[in-house]
Design an enzyme around this catalytic site. Structure first.
Site, PDB file in Angstrom:
ATOM      1  N   LYS A  22      16.390 -29.199  -6.295  1.00 12.40           N
ATOM      2  CA  LYS A  22      16.331 -28.177  -7.356  1.00 12.40           C
ATOM      3  C   LYS A  22      17.472 -27.173  -7.225  1.00 12.40           C
ATOM      4  CE  LYS A  22      13.992 -24.503  -6.726  1.00 12.40           C
ATOM      5  NZ  LYS A  22      13.875 -23.070  -6.788  1.00 12.40           N
ATOM      6  N   ASN A  23      17.671 -26.656  -6.026  1.00  5.37           N
ATOM      7  CA  ASN A  23      18.648 -25.571  -5.889  1.00  5.37           C
ATOM      8  C   ASN A  23      20.096 -26.054  -6.006  1.00  5.37           C
ATOM      9  OD1 ASN A  23      16.633 -23.710  -5.809  1.00  5.37           O
ATOM     10  ND2 ASN A  23      16.618 -23.501  -3.579  1.00  5.37           N
ATOM     11  N   ARG A  93      15.957 -17.016 -11.009  1.00  3.16           N
ATOM     12  CA  ARG A  93      16.987 -16.453 -10.161  1.00  3.16           C
ATOM     13  C   ARG A  93      18.359 -17.050 -10.484  1.00  3.16           C
ATOM     14  NH1 ARG A  93      18.151 -12.176  -7.247  1.00  3.16           N
ATOM     15  NH2 ARG A  93      19.540 -12.658  -5.552  1.00  3.16           N
ATOM     16  N   CYS A 117      11.508 -15.591  -7.783  1.00  2.79           N
ATOM     17  CA  CYS A 117      10.353 -15.302  -6.938  1.00  2.79           C
ATOM     18  C   CYS A 117      10.487 -13.932  -6.295  1.00  2.79           C
ATOM     19  CB  CYS A 117      10.241 -16.351  -5.839  1.00  2.79           C
ATOM     20  SG  CYS A 117       9.530 -17.903  -6.398  1.00  2.79           S
ATOM     21  N   ARG A 122      16.581  -8.957  -2.972  1.00  4.97           N
ATOM     22  CA  ARG A 122      17.501  -9.916  -3.590  1.00  4.97           C
ATOM     23  C   ARG A 122      18.634  -9.294  -4.419  1.00  4.97           C
ATOM     24  NH1 ARG A 122      14.114 -15.161  -5.319  1.00  4.97           N
ATOM     25  NH2 ARG A 122      15.982 -16.182  -4.603  1.00  4.97           N
ATOM     26  N   PRO A 123      19.479  -8.494  -3.795  1.00  7.28           N
ATOM     27  CA  PRO A 123      20.615  -7.928  -4.527  1.00  7.28           C
ATOM     28  C   PRO A 123      21.680  -8.987  -4.831  1.00  7.28           C
ATOM     29  CG  PRO A 123      20.780  -7.388  -2.190  1.00  7.28           C
ATOM     30  CD  PRO A 123      19.463  -8.105  -2.370  1.00  7.28           C
ATOM     31  N   ILE A 124      22.628  -8.674  -5.744  1.00 12.20           N
ATOM     32  CA  ILE A 124      23.721  -9.628  -6.001  1.00 12.20           C
ATOM     33  C   ILE A 124      25.085  -8.970  -5.760  1.00 12.20           C
ATOM     34  CG2 ILE A 124      22.440 -11.154  -7.569  1.00 12.20           C
ATOM     35  CD1 ILE A 124      24.032  -9.757  -9.883  1.00 12.20           C
ATOM     36  N   ASP A 125      25.081  -7.978  -4.868  1.00 11.01           N
ATOM     37  CA  ASP A 125      26.328  -7.256  -4.599  1.00 11.01           C
ATOM     38  C   ASP A 125      27.451  -8.169  -4.098  1.00 11.01           C
ATOM     39  OD1 ASP A 125      24.390  -7.262  -2.363  1.00 11.01           O
ATOM     40  OD2 ASP A 125      26.072  -6.456  -1.240  1.00 11.01           O
ATOM     41  N   GLN A 126      27.107  -9.211  -3.339  1.00 12.00           N
ATOM     42  CA  GLN A 126      28.161 -10.088  -2.807  1.00 12.00           C
ATOM     43  C   GLN A 126      28.763 -10.965  -3.909  1.00 12.00           C
ATOM     44  OE1 GLN A 126      29.294  -9.719   0.433  1.00 12.00           O
ATOM     45  NE2 GLN A 126      27.890  -7.998   0.207  1.00 12.00           N
ATOM     46  N   ASP A 305      12.970 -21.312   3.067  1.00 12.69           N
ATOM     47  CA  ASP A 305      12.140 -21.991   2.065  1.00 12.69           C
ATOM     48  C   ASP A 305      11.092 -22.916   2.696  1.00 12.69           C
ATOM     49  OD1 ASP A 305      13.582 -20.680   0.161  1.00 12.69           O
ATOM     50  OD2 ASP A 305      14.744 -22.405  -0.490  1.00 12.69           O
ATOM     51  N   ILE A 327      15.544 -13.780   6.491  1.00 16.58           N
ATOM     52  CA  ILE A 327      16.334 -13.832   5.242  1.00 16.58           C
ATOM     53  C   ILE A 327      15.724 -12.927   4.160  1.00 16.58           C
ATOM     54  CG2 ILE A 327      17.395 -15.342   3.514  1.00 16.58           C
ATOM     55  CD1 ILE A 327      18.270 -16.212   6.285  1.00 16.58           C
ATOM     56  N   ARG A 397       7.443 -24.731 -10.669  1.00 19.15           N
ATOM     57  CA  ARG A 397       8.851 -24.365 -10.831  1.00 19.15           C
ATOM     58  C   ARG A 397       9.749 -25.245  -9.972  1.00 19.15           C
ATOM     59  NH1 ARG A 397       9.578 -17.884 -11.168  1.00 19.15           N
ATOM     60  NH2 ARG A 397      11.727 -18.568 -11.204  1.00 19.15           N
TER      61      ARG A 397
HETATM   62  C1  EPZ Z   1      18.839 -19.287  -2.698  1.00 15.63           C
HETATM   63  O1  EPZ Z   1      18.561 -17.979  -3.160  1.00 15.63           O
HETATM   64  C2  EPZ Z   1      17.695 -20.144  -3.150  1.00 15.63           C
HETATM   65  N1  EPZ Z   1      17.606 -20.071  -4.600  1.00 15.63           N
HETATM   66  C3  EPZ Z   1      16.402 -19.684  -2.508  1.00 15.63           C
HETATM   67  O2  EPZ Z   1      15.414 -20.630  -2.832  1.00 15.63           O
HETATM   68  C4  EPZ Z   1      16.560 -19.660  -0.989  1.00 15.63           C
HETATM   69  O3  EPZ Z   1      15.406 -19.071  -0.421  1.00 15.63           O
HETATM   70  C5  EPZ Z   1      17.788 -18.857  -0.584  1.00 15.63           C
HETATM   71  O4  EPZ Z   1      18.955 -19.344  -1.290  1.00 15.63           O
HETATM   72  C6  EPZ Z   1      18.082 -18.914   0.905  1.00 15.63           C
HETATM   73  O5  EPZ Z   1      18.297 -20.233   1.303  1.00 15.63           O
HETATM   74  C7  EPZ Z   1      18.401 -20.785  -5.358  1.00 15.63           C
HETATM   75  O6  EPZ Z   1      19.239 -21.565  -4.897  1.00 15.63           O
HETATM   76  C8  EPZ Z   1      18.240 -20.635  -6.821  1.00 15.63           C
HETATM   77  P1  EPZ Z   1      20.914 -15.879  -0.812  1.00 15.63           P
HETATM   78  P2  EPZ Z   1      19.687 -16.858  -3.175  1.00 15.63           P
HETATM   79  O7  EPZ Z   1      21.899 -15.263  -1.727  1.00 15.63           O
HETATM   80  O8  EPZ Z   1      20.995 -17.520  -3.530  1.00 15.63           O
HETATM   81  C9  EPZ Z   1      20.963 -11.326   0.766  1.00 15.63           C
HETATM   82  C10 EPZ Z   1      13.293 -21.404  -3.452  1.00 15.63           C
HETATM   83  O9  EPZ Z   1      12.146 -21.254  -2.978  1.00 15.63           O
HETATM   84  N2  EPZ Z   1      21.956 -11.103  -0.307  1.00 15.63           N
HETATM   85  O10 EPZ Z   1      21.371 -16.960   0.108  1.00 15.63           O
HETATM   86  O11 EPZ Z   1      19.192 -15.777  -4.028  1.00 15.63           O
HETATM   87  C11 EPZ Z   1      19.595 -11.649   0.213  1.00 15.63           C
HETATM   88  O12 EPZ Z   1      18.876 -10.490  -0.091  1.00 15.63           O
HETATM   89  C12 EPZ Z   1      14.231 -20.226  -3.550  1.00 15.63           C
HETATM   90  O13 EPZ Z   1      13.715 -22.493  -3.890  1.00 15.63           O
HETATM   91  C13 EPZ Z   1      22.584  -9.866  -0.417  1.00 15.63           C
HETATM   92  O14 EPZ Z   1      22.315  -8.939   0.358  1.00 15.63           O
HETATM   93  O15 EPZ Z   1      19.690 -16.431  -1.659  1.00 15.63           O
HETATM   94  C14 EPZ Z   1      19.003 -12.461   1.337  1.00 15.63           C
HETATM   95  O16 EPZ Z   1      18.506 -11.610   2.338  1.00 15.63           O
HETATM   96  C15 EPZ Z   1      13.585 -18.957  -3.205  1.00 15.63           C
HETATM   97  N3  EPZ Z   1      23.521  -9.701  -1.391  1.00 15.63           N
HETATM   98  C16 EPZ Z   1      20.188 -13.219   1.901  1.00 15.63           C
HETATM   99  O17 EPZ Z   1      21.339 -12.491   1.466  1.00 15.63           O
HETATM  100  C17 EPZ Z   1      23.874 -10.689  -2.258  1.00 15.63           C
HETATM  101  O18 EPZ Z   1      24.737 -10.478  -3.120  1.00 15.63           O
HETATM  102  C18 EPZ Z   1      20.320 -14.665   1.448  1.00 15.63           C
HETATM  103  O19 EPZ Z   1      20.224 -14.741   0.032  1.00 15.63           O
HETATM  104  C19 EPZ Z   1      23.239 -11.932  -2.133  1.00 15.63           C
HETATM  105  C20 EPZ Z   1      22.280 -12.116  -1.160  1.00 15.63           C
END
Ligand code: EPZ
Length: 430
Positions: A22-23, A93, A117, A122-126, A305, A327, A397
């Site tokens: 899925k991801n 997401r 979820c 879950r910020p998107i600053d990066q 996950d 995480i 989902r």
């Molecule tokens: C992806 O989410 C997956 N979703 C999630 O799967 C999965 O849990 C996660 O990666 C970790 O493996 C999708 O692929 C759609 P991250 P994502 O950016 O991309 C922090 C599921 O159950 N962060 O790797 O949102 C964040 O808060 C879902 O299938 C920032 O601080 O995860 C977290 O602590 C749930 N700033 C860590 O990084 C940012 O800009 C990792 O998040 C981005 C992230």
């Protein structure tokens, strides 16, 4: 509202086939709109998040032909809108991947801030840091991210946190920027590699995906492709835990065993048997299992996950286990539900201390999110008596035909939407 009704106590046995990841698919579908040629994607999972993504792609003017349940043809030459907005896309997401795809192709994107979820802040600053480094102006207005660029220029980007979403998003934009972009401290998950391979099959020039340094040389245009998505590591891991928790014996087919190593290692430490084949793993659940400790980490560490499914499995092992979630801070909400089934778990901050119990007992529980929902189903399958799992929309989902696959392994599970149906199920299984 649909619910699962489950009669526990069966040792799940047999074979199950895993669908596409899925991801990975979410990133790949967004990337597919970056060319005006035809793109054929195979091994697409038929789950809600994917279908929402396809609807949004159609909504902005691309053509989407569902060739069959797991194959889709996309042609994005008709895109008229760089603004994605429908009420459904706000809830997932992965809507953030439209920012990268549209910004890369049209240098212009407007996308609602992502939902998904509720497992942490879950910020998107990066993501935004990456877009800006590549020459975009980014602002957030009325709940949407608006990104625009005169021209996109390569950059050297260091991610402050290892982020799957930011890595994929930056790869998409950099694929069409001028010059060579380097992403340092990139995420290494199998789906990062899959999205990079997909983009490369469209003519992009991405090297190093799967390591922490990714090099992307921008190209002027991307072309059509045919591509099959990798198997879903988390769906596979969920069935592995199901075999262990129910003391069953499941052959899990269509997997890449290497992607499952961290899960395999933990199940082995607990005393289970795991056999690896070229494209399958077989898990034989031991009658008596040992405690172990787990810490979620970015790949190749133990996946967040899989944390709830493994916590359920550890609940049925002897002794005290510790699970550290590093995480997402809000990913232990299901523990209260497990307590209703007799689970003995204390959460302090980001650590769950699990005291093993002999059996769960059937109860009515509610899924707080996708993976926790799947974990509650595992607990119900291993429990004495009948359980109801509510809010199964979360589970749908990300898991295709979950109940059918479980029933195929001998699990007693059905979807019900009324008390009458519940009574019928109880009568049938009694
Ligand atoms: C992806 O989410 C997956 N979703 C999630 O799967 C999965 O849990 C996660 O990666 C970790 O493996 C999708 O692929 C759609 P991250 P994502 O950016 O991309 C922090 C599921 O159950 N962060 O790797 O949102 C964040 O808060 C879902 O299938 C920032 O601080 O995860 C977290 O602590 C749930 N700033 C860590 O990084 C940012 O800009 C990792 O998040 C981005 C992230």
């Amino acid at each position: 509202m649909d619910q699962y009704i489950i009669k526990g106590g069966q040792k799940l046995k047999g074979e199950v086939t895993i669908g596409g990841a899925k991801n990975a698919a979410l990133g790949i579908l967004a990337a597919a709109i970056m060319t005006n040629d035809n793109v054929l994607i195979e091994n697409l999972p038929d789950v809600k998040d994917i279908n929402v993504m396809l609807e949004a792609i159609e909504e902005i003017g691309a053509r989407v032909d569902r060739v069959d349940r797991h194959t889709v043809k996309i042609n994005a030459s008709g895109i008229k809108e760089v603004s994605v907005d429908d009420e459904f896309i706000r809830r997932i997401r992965a809507s953030y991947y439209f920012i990268g795809a549209l910004l890369g192709k049209y240098k212009d994107a407007k996308v609602p801030l992502p939902g998904g979820c509720n497992i942490g802040s879950r910020p998107i600053d990066q993501h935004i840091k990456g877009f800006k480094a590549l020459g975009a102006e980014v602002k957030i207005e009325s709940g949407a991210v608006i990104a625009k660029a005169e021209s996109l220029k390569a950059a050297h980007i260091y991610l402050d946190v290892v982020s799957v979403g930011a890595t994929i998003n930056i790869m998409m934009v950099a694929a069409m920027a001028d010059g060579q972009t380097i992403i340092e401290n990139a995420a290494k998950e199998p789906h990062i590699v899959d999205v990079a391979n997909f983009l490369n099959s469209m003519g992009a020039n991405i090297k190093g995906a799967g390591t922490d340094t990714i090099r992307i040389r921008g190209v002027e245009r991307l072309h059509g492709t045919e591509y099959a998505i990798i198997p879903d590591q988390i769906e596979a891991g969920t069935f592995m835990c199901m075999a262990a928790a129910t003391r069953g014996d499941i052959l899990i087919k269509n997997v890449i065993p290497k992607h499952l190593e961290s899960i395999t290692a933990k199940l082995l430490e607990m005393g289970n048997e795991v056999e690896e084949y070229d494209e399958a793993v077989r898990v034989i659940g031991a009658a008596s299992q040992r405690h172990t400790d787990i810490k979620t980490l970015p790949y190749p560490g133990f996946p967040t996950d899989m944390q709830p499914q493994m916590t359920v499995t550890l609940s049925l092992a002897e002794g005290t286990s510790m699970v550290t979630e590093s995480i997402f801070e809000n990913r232990f909400k299901y523990v209260d539900e497990l307590a209703r089934m007799g689970g003995n778990i204390k959460v302090e901050g980001n650590v769950a201390v699990i005291d093993g119990i002999d059996r769960f007992s059937g109860a009515s529980v509610t899924s707080p999110d996708l993976r926790a929902g799947a974990a509650l189903v595992i607990a119900a399958l291993a429990a004495d008596g009948i359980s109801i799992v509510e809010e199964i929309g979360y589970i749908q989902r990300g898991y295709e035909k979950f109940e059918e696959k479980i029933a195929g392994l001998g699990g007693k599970i059905e979807i019900i939407s009324s008390e009458k149906e519940a009574q019928k199920f109880k009568f049938k299984v009694s």
